[in-house]
Structures are given as C-alpha cells and as structure tokens.
Design an enzyme around this catalytic site. Sequence first.
Site, PDB file in Angstrom:
ATOM      1  N   ARG A 186       0.846  -1.192   0.000  1.00 15.23           N
ATOM      2  CA  ARG A 186       0.000   0.000   0.000  1.00 15.23           C
ATOM      3  C   ARG A 186       0.876   1.234   0.000  1.00 15.23           C
ATOM      4  O   ARG A 186       2.095   1.127  -0.077  1.00 15.23           O
ATOM      5  CB  ARG A 186      -0.928  -0.009   1.224  1.00 15.23           C
ATOM      6  CG  ARG A 186      -0.200   0.042   2.539  1.00 15.23           C
ATOM      7  CD  ARG A 186      -1.173  -0.145   3.705  1.00 15.23           C
ATOM      8  NE  ARG A 186      -0.417  -0.207   4.957  1.00 15.23           N
ATOM      9  CZ  ARG A 186      -0.911  -0.636   6.090  1.00 15.23           C
ATOM     10  NH1 ARG A 186      -2.149  -1.055   6.149  1.00 15.23           N
ATOM     11  NH2 ARG A 186      -0.171  -0.657   7.175  1.00 15.23           N
ATOM     12  N   THR A 188       3.241   4.062   0.771  1.00 18.57           N
ATOM     13  CA  THR A 188       4.290   4.142   1.790  1.00 18.57           C
ATOM     14  C   THR A 188       4.966   5.498   1.843  1.00 18.57           C
ATOM     15  O   THR A 188       5.838   5.723   2.664  1.00 18.57           O
ATOM     16  CB  THR A 188       5.420   3.139   1.495  1.00 18.57           C
ATOM     17  OG1 THR A 188       5.974   3.470   0.227  1.00 18.57           O
ATOM     18  CG2 THR A 188       4.931   1.716   1.502  1.00 18.57           C
ATOM     19  N   TRP A 199      12.253   2.789 -11.755  1.00 23.01           N
ATOM     20  CA  TRP A 199      11.457   2.443 -12.936  1.00 23.01           C
ATOM     21  C   TRP A 199      12.174   2.857 -14.208  1.00 23.01           C
ATOM     22  O   TRP A 199      12.147   2.169 -15.208  1.00 23.01           O
ATOM     23  CB  TRP A 199      10.061   3.085 -12.860  1.00 23.01           C
ATOM     24  CG  TRP A 199       9.182   2.346 -11.907  1.00 23.01           C
ATOM     25  CD1 TRP A 199       8.758   2.772 -10.685  1.00 23.01           C
ATOM     26  CD2 TRP A 199       8.647   1.026 -12.082  1.00 23.01           C
ATOM     27  NE1 TRP A 199       7.985   1.800 -10.095  1.00 23.01           N
ATOM     28  CE2 TRP A 199       7.898   0.730 -10.925  1.00 23.01           C
ATOM     29  CE3 TRP A 199       8.723   0.075 -13.091  1.00 23.01           C
ATOM     30  CZ2 TRP A 199       7.228  -0.483 -10.754  1.00 23.01           C
ATOM     31  CZ3 TRP A 199       8.057  -1.137 -12.922  1.00 23.01           C
ATOM     32  CH2 TRP A 199       7.330  -1.404 -11.773  1.00 23.01           C
ATOM     33  N   SER A 248       5.317  -2.622 -17.958  1.00 18.47           N
ATOM     34  CA  SER A 248       4.396  -1.503 -17.833  1.00 18.47           C
ATOM     35  C   SER A 248       3.142  -1.922 -17.047  1.00 18.47           C
ATOM     36  O   SER A 248       2.621  -1.162 -16.222  1.00 18.47           O
ATOM     37  CB  SER A 248       4.018  -1.001 -19.225  1.00 18.47           C
ATOM     38  OG  SER A 248       2.922  -0.139 -19.155  1.00 18.47           O
ATOM     39  N   HIS A 251       4.024  -2.065 -13.383  1.00 15.21           N
ATOM     40  CA  HIS A 251       4.108  -0.698 -12.884  1.00 15.21           C
ATOM     41  C   HIS A 251       2.700  -0.147 -12.616  1.00 15.21           C
ATOM     42  O   HIS A 251       2.430   0.430 -11.567  1.00 15.21           O
ATOM     43  CB  HIS A 251       4.831   0.149 -13.945  1.00 15.21           C
ATOM     44  CG  HIS A 251       5.277   1.487 -13.467  1.00 15.21           C
ATOM     45  ND1 HIS A 251       5.952   2.366 -14.268  1.00 15.21           N
ATOM     46  CD2 HIS A 251       5.124   2.114 -12.284  1.00 15.21           C
ATOM     47  CE1 HIS A 251       6.211   3.467 -13.588  1.00 15.21           C
ATOM     48  NE2 HIS A 251       5.722   3.347 -12.380  1.00 15.21           N
ATOM     49  N   ARG A 283      -2.181   9.274 -12.373  1.00 13.93           N
ATOM     50  CA  ARG A 283      -1.410   8.212 -12.998  1.00 13.93           C
ATOM     51  C   ARG A 283      -2.093   7.625 -14.234  1.00 13.93           C
ATOM     52  O   ARG A 283      -1.447   7.040 -15.079  1.00 13.93           O
ATOM     53  CB  ARG A 283      -1.145   7.098 -11.988  1.00 13.93           C
ATOM     54  CG  ARG A 283      -0.297   7.573 -10.818  1.00 13.93           C
ATOM     55  CD  ARG A 283      -0.182   6.508  -9.763  1.00 13.93           C
ATOM     56  NE  ARG A 283       0.482   6.988  -8.556  1.00 13.93           N
ATOM     57  CZ  ARG A 283       1.790   7.090  -8.425  1.00 13.93           C
ATOM     58  NH1 ARG A 283       2.581   6.794  -9.432  1.00 13.93           N
ATOM     59  NH2 ARG A 283       2.319   7.500  -7.288  1.00 13.93           N
ATOM     60  N   CYS A 390      12.619   1.812  -0.179  1.00 16.21           N
ATOM     61  CA  CYS A 390      11.659   1.508   0.879  1.00 16.21           C
ATOM     62  C   CYS A 390      11.510  -0.005   0.989  1.00 16.21           C
ATOM     63  O   CYS A 390      11.314  -0.688  -0.006  1.00 16.21           O
ATOM     64  CB  CYS A 390      10.333   2.181   0.540  1.00 16.21           C
ATOM     65  SG  CYS A 390       8.855   1.258   0.926  1.00 16.21           S
ATOM     66  N   CYS A 393       8.308  -1.708  -0.197  1.00 20.58           N
ATOM     67  CA  CYS A 393       8.214  -1.697  -1.662  1.00 20.58           C
ATOM     68  C   CYS A 393       9.194  -2.703  -2.243  1.00 20.58           C
ATOM     69  O   CYS A 393       8.921  -3.358  -3.245  1.00 20.58           O
ATOM     70  CB  CYS A 393       8.549  -0.325  -2.226  1.00 20.58           C
ATOM     71  SG  CYS A 393       7.826   1.035  -1.323  1.00 20.58           S
TER      72      CYS A 393
END
Length: 464
Positions: A186, A188, A199, A248, A251, A283, A390, A393
Amino acid sequence: MAAGSGLLLRALGLAVLLLPVVPRGPPGAAERRCFCQVTGHLDDCTCDVETIDAFNNYKLFPRLNELLQSDYFRYYKVNLKKPCPFWNDNSHCGIRDCAVKPCPSDEVPDGIRSGSYKYSEEANNLAEECEEAKRLGAVDGSLSKETQQAVLQWTRHDDSSDSFCEADDIYSPDAEYVDLLLNPERYTGYKGPDAWKIWNSIYEENCFKPQNVKRPLTSGRGDDGGHMFYKWLKGVCVEKRAFYKLISGLHASINIHLSARYLLQDTWSEKKWGPNVTEFQQRFDEVITRGEGPRRLKNLYFLYLIELRALSKVLPFFERPGFQLYTGNKSHDAEMKNLLLEILHLAKSFPLHFNENSFFAGNKKEAVKLKEEFRLHFKNISKIMDCVGCFKCRLWGKLQTQGLGTALKILFSENLIEKIPESGPSYGFQLTRQEIVALFNAFGRISTSVRELENFKNILRNMR
Ligand SMILES: *[C@@H]1O[C@H](CO)[C@@H](O)[C@H](O)[C@H]1NC(C)=O
Ligand SMILES: *[C@@H]1O[C@H](CO)[C@@H](O)[C@H](O)[C@H]1NC(C)=O
Ligand SMILES: *[C@@H]1O[C@H](CO)[C@@H](O)[C@H](O)[C@H]1NC(C)=O
C-alpha cells in the site's frame, strides 16, 4: 511544503504530469478519460476486457484471496539487505536506512540542514518525508513460534532449478521470512526521484529498447509524444513487445495499489487507508498523462492474461498426487491443494487466451535464444529491486518480479510440463516453494488490481 515539492517536481522532470489540474466535464467524462481504451479487444490477444472483469472479480479473485490467506502462501523468504549493485544509494534523506532504523535528523546532509531559511525549511520537509517513509515502509518481521518450526521443514521440501531471478538470495544468512499478510502492499510515501530512478532504469536498460528511442513522457528534448517509441514497439517481435508490456503492466498494478490503499487519515489514534481518486487520475487519466494512462491500464490486462495463461499451463505439475502444499497439517494441506487445483482449472477454463502459434512458440532455435535473453533481462530487473529504497516496496517488488519470472519460466517450459509423469520426479521442470508462493501472490496482486479498477470506475462515474 512548496519548496520541498518543487524540488521533487524539478528532479522528476514530470511537473506537467503531477499537477492535479483535473478538468471538469459532463458526468461520466472522468471515467471515460481513464478507461476509454480499456474496453473491447486487447492487442496480441483474442480477448476482451469486460469478459476478464467478470471472470476475475466474481470467480477467480474470491478463491485466490482465500488461498493466499493460508500459511503456505503467506510466508515468503526474502533478503532485504542486499546492497544495490548498480549505483551508490545517495538518496537525499537515506530513506533506505530509514525503513529499519530511526532516521536521526543528523543524517540529513549538513548543507541542507544549516543553510538559509529556505533550505532549512526544505530540510524539515525531507526529515518529515524520511520519518513517514520509515514508519510506513518498515517491514513487520514478527513470526510465531509455530511458523518458525514449519518454516524449518519447508526448507527440506524445496527443490532447486534454473530460475529467472536471483536464487542465491534465499540462502544468504540475511534472508528472512516475512508474513505477507502483516505487510500489505500500500501507500508508503516512497515516491519522487528515488522511485522514478528505479522504474527508469528498468525501462531504459532492461526492456530491449535502443537508447535513441525515447519513451513517452520522459523529460527533455526528443519527446514526440511517444510517436517514435510506439513505432519501434510495433516493429519488434511479439515476445519483446510483450516484455515491455509486462513491465508496464506491473508498474500500473503497483500504482493502482498505492492509489487504492492511500493513507487518507493519519492521527495517533487512527490510520485510515482507502482509495484516493486524485492520485489515481494523476497516474491514469488520459489528459493528465497525455494518453499514457489508458495504455498502462491495457498493459495491466495483458499482464493478467500472461499470468493466467501460465497458471493454466502449469496444472499438470500441481495435479500430480505427490505434490503437497506442505505445512504439516494434513487435512488443511489437502483442503488447500483442492482449492489450488480449483483455481488452476478455472484458469484453464477461461476461453480467451493467446493465439498458441504466435506466442513463445517460434522456431526452436529462436525460442531458446529468446528464453535466454528474457532470463538475463529478468535477472537484472530482480537485481534492480535491491536498489528500491523503501523496504516494503522492495519486498513486494522482489516478490512480484519473481512471480512474473516464474510465470515466464512456465511459459517457456510448456513442452516439458506436458511430459511430466504422473508420479516420480518431474525431470526437467521444477518449482521451488518460493517460486510457487511468488507466482500466486504476484497473480493475487494483479487480480486485486483488476478488481480495484471496478471500484475506481464507479467512483469516477459518479464524479463531476
Ligand atoms: C542491468 O541493469 C543495469 C542497471 O540498470 C545496467 O547498467 C546494465 O547494463 C544491465 N545489464 C544487462 C545485461 O541488461
Ligand atoms: C490524494 O492524493 C493527492 C496527491 O495525489 C494528495 O494531494 C491528497 O492530499 C490526497 N488526498 C487525501 C485525502 O489524502
Ligand atoms: C488442521 O487443519 C484443520 C482444517 O483446516 C483444522 O480444523 C485443525 O484445527 C488443524 N489442526 C491443527 C493441529 O492445527
């Protein structure tokens, strides 16, 4: 705040993309702007989005979700302490370390801390960001005694095999089991330049793309709205195009989770996580992302179908009587295996897969070469995950890359799997417990994303 976020935006070079100027329109317009292209047929596949939605949200997702709550699937071994092999992690506040140990303010570089008024304000923002990332990004590593016991036994049940990801990881003394249910994916607070760098290096250096072809929405000169990029993408073989679309899609999925489990309220007495539509629109809205958002969502569906196809192909491996989801509780293990098989049969029953002849099935020599290329690119992507600052993540990034890698391994091993004997060793094809856990949890994330989309669709539909 202004100074801090200005810094972030400049570093990102994505100011246009991040400004939440969401133009208003007639009812339903907001929904259409994210989902306009996400309907009907998908490229490279004979299937349509509406059928996938219905199949996933009402049939597959509920069962998969139940399976993933079980002990076998909730514990995943991971080494979160590997150093980043590609660059020195000199992120501005050392978020990387913040996630495990407190981030004392003296870690903020002196130059920033003791500068002019403007800079000290910036430093405060950085320290706050840092604190937040530490709090939200930390991994909860508590395991019960019983689990630790079971875990010891799992090790003995594992087989080895050639893998798409860095397998040596789990034999390191630093590798530890984590409880995935205690560490949900979730929001962060990990975003901005550091996340972008990850990325970017995945797309730029690991997606078969020549350097002179610019991706859409990258900053600087040569941004032609993705014209050259999509021309290039159309020209490459279906598998290499697939590789880009898978990344993609991954992502997109991660960003859907961050938007769907946004930290909406944060007081000492209560933390509330829920959907943040603004974040979602930034996004995925067609206008704000200059056409990229709907493409990203399409790629998510593509990823969904690839993983679904892998599940349908791997059925013979799990169907063998000798295969167990071993946790030590016989009746429970049998129950879970039944549920697993039910899910795999469901995957197999889904009618709209890819054209068998067009995918991972060129002539034999080509296929071997392609498999090796895929494997190398994939290994590299799993190493890049060690650069994710993180920890939470990083955990989910590693798990999802391993899951997708396992799906590809399955697709590239179709012939071997068909030949697996009913009993005895399955020569040539094996999956470790780690791979199995990653495969299903990764698919679980994608399946959850598809379901979250329905929720966002409903919210956007009712917005003006
Ligand atoms: C692996 O990724 C790194 C970092 O993005 C890059 O420098 C390197 O060239 C890549 N290697 C391969 C074989 O793709
Ligand atoms: C939703 O996300 C945006 C950024 O995308 C943020 O500015 C806003 O505060 C968030 N809303 C809530 C309620 O947290
Ligand atoms: C084993 O699993 C069954 C069914 O899930 C459960 O009812 C039982 O309590 C479990 N036994 C032990 C010893 O945990």
